[in-house]
Design a protein around this motif. Structure first.
Motif, mmCIF file in Angstrom:
data_model
loop_
_atom_site.group_PDB
_atom_site.id
_atom_site.type_symbol
_atom_site.label_atom_id
_atom_site.label_comp_id
_atom_site.label_asym_id
_atom_site.label_seq_id
_atom_site.Cartn_x
_atom_site.Cartn_y
_atom_site.Cartn_z
ATOM 1 N N GLU A 12 0.834 -1.203 0.000
ATOM 2 C CA GLU A 12 0.000 0.000 0.000
ATOM 3 C C GLU A 12 0.865 1.248 0.000
ATOM 4 O O GLU A 12 0.552 2.236 -0.678
ATOM 5 N N GLN A 32 0.697 3.967 -3.095
ATOM 6 C CA GLN A 32 0.245 5.335 -2.846
ATOM 7 C C GLN A 32 1.334 6.351 -3.133
ATOM 8 O O GLN A 32 1.053 7.436 -3.646
ATOM 9 N N ASN A 37 -1.820 12.448 3.301
ATOM 10 C CA ASN A 37 -2.299 11.788 2.080
ATOM 11 C C ASN A 37 -3.804 11.920 1.929
ATOM 12 O O ASN A 37 -4.317 12.113 0.822
#
Length: 618
Positions: A102, A106, A455
Motif C-alpha cells: 500500500e 500510494q 495523504n
C-alpha cells in the motif's frame, strides 16, 4: 505516400495502461533506475531519535534486536506448538507485506508495474530481513497470471531458527513467505501464494522461493492453513472489524430521505483518519460508549477533531437514523443562545414574527452536539442543566412544556474543572456533562498519524480544487513530521490545501509550498540518503546560494547575496515575478523593488568631513 494511421489519446492511454499492468524479467532493465529505486525507498525512512520513533513514509517502524525476535520465535514454538506458531508468524509477515505494498502504490502511483513489484524485494532488504535476488518473474494482472522465482540470502529468520533448533527437514522462513504473499497479493488483487522450496534451515546454501497465482498451484489448502485468510487484502487493514455492507446508492444529485446525507456520504465528508496508539485509544472509548445513552464530553485543544468524533459517535449509535444537530456555543451571542437552543414563540420579543423551534426540538430522537460549551454564560448554563435533568424545555415566550429526547454530546478546549474553581462554570452542570469524558490528544502527540492525514487531505483537496500533484517531497514529509502543529488537524488540512494550490500543476509539494510564516522546529529528522549515510537533510539551502554566501563572507555587505537570491527565484519561476515573490514570502511590489535596487551597483557611502569642534568658552 500514405499517412501513418492516427492513434487517439484514449487508445494511447489504453495501451500504456496495459503495459503498466504486466511485466517480466526478460524485458525488465534492472539497471535502468526506474522509481521507486533503493535510493527513493531509503529516503522514505525517517528517524526521530528525540522521541523514539521511526517511520517508513507513513508507517511506524521498530528497530530491534534479531536475537530478541529469535527469542520470541522460540517462545511461540515451545508454547503454541510448531504449526500454530508458524501460522501466527506467517500472518504477521503477510500484514507487513500488505502494508508495504500500500505504501509503494500510494507513494508512486504512476510507476512502472514491474518496478512496483520489484520495490517489495528492496523493501524486504531495507528492513533487514533478507537479501532478495530475482531469478525470473512474469505477470499479467488483467489475465490473473503470476509466476516468480527468487533467491533469498542472509535471512535473519533462518539465523535465529538454526541457532535455536539446528538444521531440520522443513523450511523455516515463515514470516518472509507471508511477507512476499502479502505484498504481491495486495498489488495483484487476487491470491498469490509463495512457497519455500529450498531453505538454509534444511542445509541449503541459500533459500529459494517460488510464487504463483493460487490457481496455478492447484491445491493451496495447506498454505491457507497458515494464512487463515478470508479476504486477503483485509489482513492489511487497520481494523479487525468486519466491513459494513455498503449503503444503497442514491440517484445522482439526490440526498437521503428527510434532506439528510446518507451514512456513506457522512463517512466521506467526516472520516476518522489515524493509526497511532493515542488515536486508537480514543476510538476504542468511542466504540465502548456509542451503544449507550450516556452523555459524552470531548476535551482537547482547538482543531483536534472533536466534532468529527462526535459525528462518528452518532453514526455508530442506535440514534444514527435520527438527526445530528451541531451548535457552536461561542458563535451565538449571549442574548440569542436561549432562543437558539429552546426555540421561540411568536411575539415573544420584537422581531419574533413567527414561532420557531430550537436546536433541542430539531435534535429530538437524535444527538445534540454543543461545541465550546465552556463559553456559555452562567444563566444559559442553568437553563441547559434543567433541560438535561428534566428532559423538557419551554420556548422563549411560551407557556407549554415540551418533552425532548436527545443525547447530549459536548466539547470544550478549556479545562472545565479550572473554570469551576474560578466560578465561571457551574459545578452541577460539569458533573452532569462529565459522565463519560474522552480526551482527544493534540497532533504533536500522535505524529504517526501525520503522513496518513497528509495523504488523506491531499486526495481531498486535489479533487476539490481540480489540481494534480505528484505528492510530497521527502523534505516536506520531514518538515511536517517535525512541526508542532499548534492548530492540530485543522492546521494540517490548511497547510496541505495551501500546498495543493501553490505547487506547480503535476509537480511535487515542497516545504516552501506548505509553510509561510510558521515557526518550523529546530529538531530535524534523520534520513538515510542515497549513499547509505544517516544524517540530517542537506537540501534546505540550494547549492548556488550556498556558493554565493561563501564568496561574499568576506565582503562588507549582503547586497550581492540578496541579488543572487532574487535572480535565482525569478529563474526558478520562469520569469514570473508574482510566483517568485510568493516563493520568498514577499509581496510582488516588495520583490520588484528589491530586484530593481539590487540591479544597480551598490554605491559606496560618501565620507563626510568631521564636524569642527567648538571649544567652550572659558
Amino acid at each position: 505516400m500514405s499517412k501513418p494511421p492516427r492513434i487517439s489519446l484514449a487508445e494511447v492511454e489504453r495501451q500504456t495502461g496495459a503495459m503498466l499492468r504486466r511485466g517480466d524479467s526478460a524485458h525488465f532493465d534492472f539497471g535502468a533506475g526506474l522509481p521507486p529505486t533503493l535510493a527513493d525507498l531509503t529516503e522514505s525512512l525517517f528517524f526521530s531519535p528525540g522521541d523514539g520513533r521511526i517511520w517508513l513514509n507513513d508507517q511506524r517502524m521498530v528497530l530491534m534486536h534479531s536475537s530478541a525476535m529469535g527469542h520470541l520465535r522460540r517462545e511461540l514454538i515451545d508454547t503454541l506448538g510448531l504449526h500454530r506458531a508458524r501460522g501466527l508468524l506467517t500472518r504477521a509477515g503477510y500484514v507487513a507485506g500488505a502494508r508495504d505494498a500500500e505504501l509503494v502504490r500510494q507513494r508512486w502511483p504512476q510507476a512502472d508495474a514491474a518496478s512496483v513489484f520489484m520495490a517489495g524485494t528492496r523493501l524486504h532488504a531495507l528492513e533487514g530481513m533478507v537479501k532478495v535476488t530475482p531469478l525470473t518473474f512474469d505477470f499479467d494482472i488483467d489475465r490473473g497470471l503470476y509466476e516468480g522465482e527468487f533467491l533469498w540470502e542472509h535471512a535473519s529468520e533462518d539465523d535465529e531458527h538454526i541457532s535455536a533448533y539446528g538444521l531440520g527437514t522443513e523450511p523455516a522462513c515463515w514470516s518472509q513467505v507471508g511477507y512476499a504473499s502479502g505484498y504481491v497479493t495486495t498489488l495483484f488483487g487476487q491470491l498469490v501464494v509463495f512457497r519455500e522450496i529450498e531453505c538454509r534451515s534444511m542445509g541449503a546454501s541459500a533459500c529459494k522461493v517460488i510464487g504463483r497465482h493460487a490457481a496455478a498451484w492447484g491445491d493451496v489448502s495447506e498454505d491457507l492453513r497458515y494464512l487463515q485468510a478470508r479476504d486477503y487484502r483485509e489482513l492489511g487493514s487497520d481494523s479487525g472489524e468486519a466491513a459494513a455492507p455498503p449503503a444503497p446508492a442514491l440517484p445522482k444529485g439526490r440526498s437521503a430521505p428527510g434532506g439528510r446525507r446518507s451514512r456513506a456520504e457522512e463517512e466521506d465528508k467526516h472520516p476518522l483518519v489515524g493509526a497511532s496508539s493515542a488515536f486508537n485509544s480514543a476510538c476504542h472509548q468511542l466504540a465502548r460508549v456509542a451503544p449507550t445513552q450516556a452523555t459524552v464530553l470531548f476535551t482537547g485543544e482547538s482543531g483536534v477533531g472533536k466534532e468529527v468524533f462526535a459525528r462518528r459517535l452518532h453514526r455508530i449509535s442506535s440514534r444514527a437514523d435520527q438527526p445530528f444537530v451541531a451548535v457552536n456555543c461561542a458563535a451565538i451571542p449571549e442574548t440569542l443562545i436561549e432562543s437558539e437552543l429552546f426555540g421561540v414563540e411568536r411575539g415573544a420579543f420584537t422581531g419574533a414574527s413567527r414561532s420557531r423551534e430550537g436546536r433541542f426540538e430539531r435534535a429530538h430522537g437524535g444527538t445534540l452536539f454543543l461545541d465550546e460549551i465552556g463559553t456559555l454564560s452562567l444563566v444559559a448554563q442553568g437553563k441547559l442543566l434543567r433541560a438535561l435533568q428534566e428532559g423538557e424545555i419551554e420556548r422563549v415566550g411560551g407557556t407549554r412544556t415540551l418533552q425532548v429526547d436527545v443525547r447530549l454530546v459536548a466539547a470544550t478546549n478549556v479545562d472545565l474543572q479550572a473554570e469551576v474553581r474560578a466560578g465561571r462554570f457551574r459545578e452541577d452542570l460539569f458533573f452532569r456533562l462529565n459522565v463519560f469524558p474522552v480526551h482527544l490528544p493534540p497532533l504533536r502527540d500522535r505524529r504517526d498519524d501525520i503522513p496518513l492525514l497528509m495523504n488523506h487531505f491531499l486526495v481531498r483537496e486535489s479533487a476539490r480544487h481540480g489540481r494534480t500533484t505528484r505528492g510530497f517531497t521527502p523534505r516536506a514529509v520531514r518538515a511536517m513530521l517535525s512541526y508542532a502543529f499548534p492548530g492540530n488537524v485543522r492546521e494540517l488540512q490548511n497547510l496541505v490545501e495551501r500546498g495543493v494550490i501553490s505547487a506547480e500543476e503535476g509537480g511535487s509539494i515542497d516545504v516552501p509550498h506548505l509553510f509561510r510564516r510558521e515557526q518550523l522546529s529546530d529538531e530535524t529528522l534523520l534520513a538515510i540518503g542515497a549513499h547509505g549515510a544517516l544524517s540530517a537533510p542537506k537540501e534546505e539551502a540550494p547549492a548556488p546560494l550556498l556558493q554565493a554566501v561563501r564568496q561574499v563572507l568576506a565582503s562588507p555587505g549582503l547586497h550581492d547575496v540578496e541579488g543572487q537570491l532574487l535572480r535565482e527565484a525569478l529563474k526558478e519561476c520562469n520569469g514570473n515575478v508574482a510566483a517568485a515573490a510568493r516563493l520568498l514570502g514577499l509581496s510582488r511590489a516588495q520583490f520588484a523593488y528589491k530586484l530593481g535596487r539590487t540591479a544597480a551597483p551598490a554605491r559606496p557611502r560618501s565620507r563626510r568631513k568631521p564636524a569642527s569642534v567648538v571649544k567652550p568658552l572659558p
